[in-house]
Design an enzyme around this catalytic site. Structure first.
Site, PDB file in Angstrom:
ATOM      1  N   LYS A  13      10.909 -16.217 -10.711  1.00 30.91           N
ATOM      2  CA  LYS A  13      10.733 -15.121 -11.685  1.00 30.91           C
ATOM      3  C   LYS A  13       9.650 -15.500 -12.686  1.00 30.91           C
ATOM      4  O   LYS A  13       8.781 -14.700 -13.000  1.00 30.91           O
ATOM      5  CB  LYS A  13      12.031 -14.820 -12.447  1.00 30.91           C
ATOM      6  CG  LYS A  13      13.131 -14.151 -11.681  1.00 30.91           C
ATOM      7  CD  LYS A  13      12.888 -12.719 -11.302  1.00 30.91           C
ATOM      8  CE  LYS A  13      12.182 -12.560  -9.998  1.00 30.91           C
ATOM      9  NZ  LYS A  13      12.870 -12.387  -8.780  1.00 30.91           N
ATOM     10  N   GLU A  51      15.314 -19.304  -7.965  1.00 24.48           N
ATOM     11  CA  GLU A  51      15.061 -17.916  -8.355  1.00 24.48           C
ATOM     12  C   GLU A  51      14.497 -17.848  -9.782  1.00 24.48           C
ATOM     13  O   GLU A  51      13.574 -17.073 -10.066  1.00 24.48           O
ATOM     14  CB  GLU A  51      16.353 -17.098  -8.217  1.00 24.48           C
ATOM     15  CG  GLU A  51      16.283 -15.662  -8.684  1.00 24.48           C
ATOM     16  CD  GLU A  51      15.292 -14.782  -7.919  1.00 24.48           C
ATOM     17  OE1 GLU A  51      14.704 -15.230  -6.930  1.00 24.48           O
ATOM     18  OE2 GLU A  51      15.090 -13.638  -8.359  1.00 24.48           O
ATOM     19  N   TRP A 106      -2.969  -2.510  -1.684  1.00 30.35           N
ATOM     20  CA  TRP A 106      -2.743  -3.942  -1.892  1.00 30.35           C
ATOM     21  C   TRP A 106      -3.623  -4.627  -0.863  1.00 30.35           C
ATOM     22  O   TRP A 106      -3.391  -4.515   0.344  1.00 30.35           O
ATOM     23  CB  TRP A 106      -1.273  -4.296  -1.673  1.00 30.35           C
ATOM     24  CG  TRP A 106      -0.967  -5.723  -1.995  1.00 30.35           C
ATOM     25  CD1 TRP A 106      -0.693  -6.246  -3.223  1.00 30.35           C
ATOM     26  CD2 TRP A 106      -0.904  -6.822  -1.072  1.00 30.35           C
ATOM     27  NE1 TRP A 106      -0.465  -7.602  -3.122  1.00 30.35           N
ATOM     28  CE2 TRP A 106      -0.596  -7.977  -1.816  1.00 30.35           C
ATOM     29  CE3 TRP A 106      -1.096  -6.937   0.299  1.00 30.35           C
ATOM     30  CZ2 TRP A 106      -0.457  -9.237  -1.230  1.00 30.35           C
ATOM     31  CZ3 TRP A 106      -0.953  -8.190   0.883  1.00 30.35           C
ATOM     32  CH2 TRP A 106      -0.640  -9.324   0.118  1.00 30.35           C
ATOM     33  N   ARG A 108       3.889  -0.563  -4.676  1.00 27.65           N
ATOM     34  CA  ARG A 108       3.517  -1.053  -3.349  1.00 27.65           C
ATOM     35  C   ARG A 108       2.115  -1.665  -3.340  1.00 27.65           C
ATOM     36  O   ARG A 108       1.678  -2.196  -2.319  1.00 27.65           O
ATOM     37  CB  ARG A 108       3.560   0.090  -2.339  1.00 27.65           C
ATOM     38  CG  ARG A 108       4.901   0.755  -2.242  1.00 27.65           C
ATOM     39  CD  ARG A 108       4.857   1.913  -1.284  1.00 27.65           C
ATOM     40  NE  ARG A 108       4.679   1.471   0.081  1.00 27.65           N
ATOM     41  CZ  ARG A 108       5.669   1.144   0.892  1.00 27.65           C
ATOM     42  NH1 ARG A 108       6.906   1.222   0.494  1.00 27.65           N
ATOM     43  NH2 ARG A 108       5.433   0.736   2.119  1.00 27.65           N
ATOM     44  N   GLU A 126       6.004 -15.636 -11.038  1.00 24.50           N
ATOM     45  CA  GLU A 126       5.386 -14.404 -10.533  1.00 24.50           C
ATOM     46  C   GLU A 126       4.995 -13.424 -11.636  1.00 24.50           C
ATOM     47  O   GLU A 126       4.054 -12.669 -11.471  1.00 24.50           O
ATOM     48  CB  GLU A 126       6.255 -13.725  -9.479  1.00 24.50           C
ATOM     49  CG  GLU A 126       7.541 -13.147  -9.967  1.00 24.50           C
ATOM     50  CD  GLU A 126       8.382 -12.539  -8.847  1.00 24.50           C
ATOM     51  OE1 GLU A 126       7.820 -12.039  -7.876  1.00 24.50           O
ATOM     52  OE2 GLU A 126       9.621 -12.562  -8.977  1.00 24.50           O
ATOM     53  N   LYS A 163       5.400  -4.784  -4.191  1.00 23.09           N
ATOM     54  CA  LYS A 163       6.858  -4.804  -4.073  1.00 23.09           C
ATOM     55  C   LYS A 163       7.319  -4.961  -2.635  1.00 23.09           C
ATOM     56  O   LYS A 163       8.233  -5.708  -2.342  1.00 23.09           O
ATOM     57  CB  LYS A 163       7.389  -3.479  -4.639  1.00 23.09           C
ATOM     58  CG  LYS A 163       8.885  -3.335  -4.615  1.00 23.09           C
ATOM     59  CD  LYS A 163       9.490  -4.092  -5.749  1.00 23.09           C
ATOM     60  CE  LYS A 163      10.993  -4.102  -5.726  1.00 23.09           C
ATOM     61  NZ  LYS A 163      11.503  -5.290  -6.422  1.00 23.09           N
ATOM     62  N   HIS A 166      13.672 -38.405  -6.781  1.00 24.83           N
ATOM     63  CA  HIS A 166      12.879 -38.740  -5.595  1.00 24.83           C
ATOM     64  C   HIS A 166      11.440 -38.263  -5.743  1.00 24.83           C
ATOM     65  O   HIS A 166      10.757 -38.050  -4.739  1.00 24.83           O
ATOM     66  CB  HIS A 166      13.543 -38.133  -4.353  1.00 24.83           C
ATOM     67  CG  HIS A 166      14.947 -38.607  -4.181  1.00 24.83           C
ATOM     68  ND1 HIS A 166      15.250 -39.867  -3.717  1.00 24.83           N
ATOM     69  CD2 HIS A 166      16.121 -38.023  -4.482  1.00 24.83           C
ATOM     70  CE1 HIS A 166      16.570 -40.022  -3.713  1.00 24.83           C
ATOM     71  NE2 HIS A 166      17.123 -38.914  -4.181  1.00 24.83           N
ATOM     72  N   CYS A 225       0.843  -1.193   0.000  1.00 27.33           N
ATOM     73  CA  CYS A 225       0.000   0.000   0.000  1.00 27.33           C
ATOM     74  C   CYS A 225       0.879   1.244   0.000  1.00 27.33           C
ATOM     75  O   CYS A 225       1.918   1.281   0.650  1.00 27.33           O
ATOM     76  CB  CYS A 225      -0.954   0.106   1.183  1.00 27.33           C
ATOM     77  SG  CYS A 225      -2.091  -1.251   1.323  1.00 27.33           S
ATOM     78  N   ASN A 250      -1.724   2.035   5.995  1.00 25.67           N
ATOM     79  CA  ASN A 250      -0.915   0.923   5.489  1.00 25.67           C
ATOM     80  C   ASN A 250      -0.559   0.073   6.695  1.00 25.67           C
ATOM     81  O   ASN A 250      -0.136   0.602   7.709  1.00 25.67           O
ATOM     82  CB  ASN A 250       0.347   1.498   4.832  1.00 25.67           C
ATOM     83  CG  ASN A 250       1.236   0.415   4.254  1.00 25.67           C
ATOM     84  OD1 ASN A 250       0.822  -0.737   4.170  1.00 25.67           O
ATOM     85  ND2 ASN A 250       2.434   0.793   3.861  1.00 25.67           N
ATOM     86  N   GLY A 251      -0.742  -1.257   6.581  1.00 27.40           N
ATOM     87  CA  GLY A 251      -0.435  -2.131   7.716  1.00 27.40           C
ATOM     88  C   GLY A 251      -1.630  -3.018   8.007  1.00 27.40           C
ATOM     89  O   GLY A 251      -2.541  -3.132   7.183  1.00 27.40           O
TER      90      GLY A 251
END
Ligand code: F6R
Length: 599
Positions: A476, A472, A74, A27, A479, A594, A495, A2, A100-101
């Protein structure tokens, strides 16, 4: 998570607020809203979707208000729709807040307030703040905010206004806020880019701070109402660092900025074949290293484990910050706790750091954002200086984090009385140039992206230091392109995951030459025997793999310690070009933000 911006000044606030929100969209971008004080009325607009929708909604309004607040969301509590968009209001539409929070005890508070007759319109936790402030309001917004916050459990970056008061009241607990000081105008925002067009003089609020912004400028107090003195800092960032500069997306720009970001992280840290870091630590006391981080930064942490165990010779534990903070970790004053975070604001990483410090651990931060909370709370740190990372998918921070970990490992070894091979230091110095060369070969990746963009699943395999690189690469891809992808240590596929392999499952194998190359070759053969399609990342001169794999991406050869920095580059590009070919909004992938400032 946010984005918040508030303005008090001589200019009409709406354009300033919208421009600020656009810079904060990394954000969150589920919905946005703004609220101005005009002729003793609140004039407010909200829209579901990105900030441009809000911009469109106010385009033909003649908005004159000089005091205002705005928010890009968000979603945590409640769907990402217009009703749940901020600002939120009290029952009489006199108080507006952006938050925000997370308010952890919002259900109990909502029940209490509802039983007292307050009527809620949204599903959000944030709305309780507006009603609580209303409950305590007897003519002073400042006093009402203080009383309301005394009942809040959870985190907040909050800005409130009241229709009858020419001021903004802001408060911070575990969610960043920064005041921007202009000429006859004052800004408040969750991050510097939102206000950088207007000022470089800022004051970062600390947890427990309350700020009052009015015609006199700003005052900072504690929650008992006592004045506090906070330092004014000059931001070193330039506006062109937060523009796309001709690139289609921030992510692509940031991928191509990696040679420069590596130059920055190395700058001044290798002189006369010596690594220079200034760390405030009791090195001899350290018997174990614990690294905690989230997401991409957690992948760097895993790479750090391999590097530090081999180069420094101490045991290293790596934890997801979210797990570490709640598993009653056994930590003591012989531990060095390393927090890795691009933003320096990730709630779980921050909580893990505080937990480790409470147990007496020494602490070190590897952080990109200067002045962020992690950076301010660690005993010592290594700033990445990678420049702002705006694309939601982390790229240049990752390679800078690995480089910082290499610096730390070499520095530590040097402090133990060993000399670092000149050839290794020379490779480290030349790493930015090798990254540059790797980027120049992006044509091979574009072609593969076109060929594979419609596959629904991918596997990524690597061993040793390149296992976290496989993780990674998979992260990438998933997402930003929403393709399902998994990373595995290559030997693990026997396995279980090998059962998935057929010709619909492309397998990206990190097969650059190192001590484990023969093993990787066997893994590739196992995949080929089951009809899998192998895309191998190989050193230019590695003929054996070239014969086995179906598709090759060649990278320049480097010492294995540097290979994660080089090998991740084609994986970043592959994810980018696939997502772009699918027409997706690479910089704003769905459901993500982000900076994850909620747990
Ligand atoms: C992935 C990504 C996230 C972040 C994670 C931690 O591309 O960006 O996984 O790495 O949210 O963020 P920081 O490093 O800011 O603590």
């Amino acid at each position: 998570m946010c984005g918040i911006i508030g303005y008090y000044g001589q200019h009409p606030a709406s354009k300033i607020l919208i421009d600020g929100l656009k810079r904060l969209e990394y954000r969150g971008y589920d919905s946005s809203g703004l609220c101005l004080v005009e002729d003793n009325k609140l004039v407010c607009y909200k829209q579901a979707g990105p900030v441009t929708y809000l911009e469109g909604a106010i385009a033909h309004q003649d908005l004159k208000g000089h005091i205002g607040i705005a928010h890009t969301r968000w979603a945590t509590h409640g769907a990402p729709n217009e009703i749940n968009a901020h600002p939120h209001f009290d029952c009489h539409h006199q108080i507006a807040i952006v938050h925000n929070g997370i308010i952890e005890n919002y259900q109990a508070l909502k029940q209490l307030l509802s039983s007292e007759g307050h009527v809620f319109t949204s599903e959000t936790d944030s709305e309780v703040l507006a009603h609580l402030i209303e409950k305590f309001y007897t003519g002073s917004l400042e006093e009402a905010v203080i009383k309301a916050l005394a009942l809040i459990e959870g985190s907040y970056g909050l800005v409130a206004l009241h229709v009858n008061e020419n001021k903004l009241v802001a408060a911070r607990r575990s969610s960043p806020l920064v005041i921007g000081i202009g000429q006859g105008e004052t800004f408040i925002a969750s991050d510097v880019p939102a206000i950088l067009n207007h000022t470089k003089d800022v004051v970062y609020l600390e947890d427990g701070d309350l700020a009052i912004i009015d015609e006199g400028g700003y005052q900072i107090k504690n929650l008992a109402g006592e004045p506090l003195d906070r330092r004014v800092e000059e931001v070193k960032l330039n506006i062109d660092q937060i523009e796309k500069k001709g690139y289609k997306h921030f992510m692509l720009k940031e991928i191509f900025e990696q040679p420069q970001s590596l130059v920055n992280v190395l700058a001044g840290r290798i002189t006369n074949n010596q690594i220079k870091l200034s760390l405030n630590w009791h090195r001899e006391a350290i018997e174990r290293i614990i690294i905690a981080a989230c997401g991409t930064s957690w992948h760097s942490a895993l790479i750090g484990k391999y590097l530090l165990e081999e180069i420094v010779g101490l045991p290293v534990e790596v934890d997801y910050a979210s797990e570490f903070r709640y598993r009653h970790p056994l930590v003591n004053n012989h531990d060095l706790f390393i927090a890795i975070s691009q933003s320096g604001e990730t709630a779980d990483t921050l909580a893990a750091l505080r937990e480790a410090k409470n147990h007496g651990a020494q602490s070190l931060g590897i952080v990109n954002v200067v002045g962020s909370t992690v950076a301010r709370e660690v005993d010592s740190g290594i700033y990445l200086h990678a420049g702002p990372e705006i694309g939601v998918a982390s790229t240049k921070a990752f390679t800078a984090q690995i480089t910082a970990l290499l610096l730390l490992a070499f520095y530590w070894r040097q402090e133990m009385g060993y000399k670092i091979d000149e050839s290794i230091l020379s490779e480290l110095r030349h790493l930015p140039a090798v990254v540059e060369k790797t980027l120049k070969a992006n044509g091979q990746v574009i072609e593969l992206a076109r060929r594979f963009m419609n596959f629904e699943h991918f596997l990524y395999l690597g061993r040793g230091l390149n296992f976290p690189v496989a993780l990674e690469g998979a992260l990438k891809l998933k997402e930003i392109s929403y393709i399902h992808a998994e990373g595995y240590p290559a030997a693990e596929i026997k396995h279980g995951p090998i059962a998935l392999i057929d010709d619909n499952m492309p397998v990206v194998v990190l097969a650059t030459k190192n001590d484990l190359s023969d093993k990787i070759l066997s893994n590739i053969q196992e995949i080929k025997a089951r009809g899998g399609q192998v895309i191998a990342i190989v050193d230019q001169d590695y003929e054996v793999v070239k014969k086995l794999a179906d598709y090759l991406i060649s990278v320049p050869p480097v010492h294995v310690w540097f290979s994660p920095v080089i090998n991740v580059i084609p994986l970043q590009l592959l994810a980018y070009y696939i997502a772009d070919a699918k027409g997706l909004d690479v910089d704003k992938p769905r459901n993500l933000a982000k900076s994850v400032t909620v747990e």
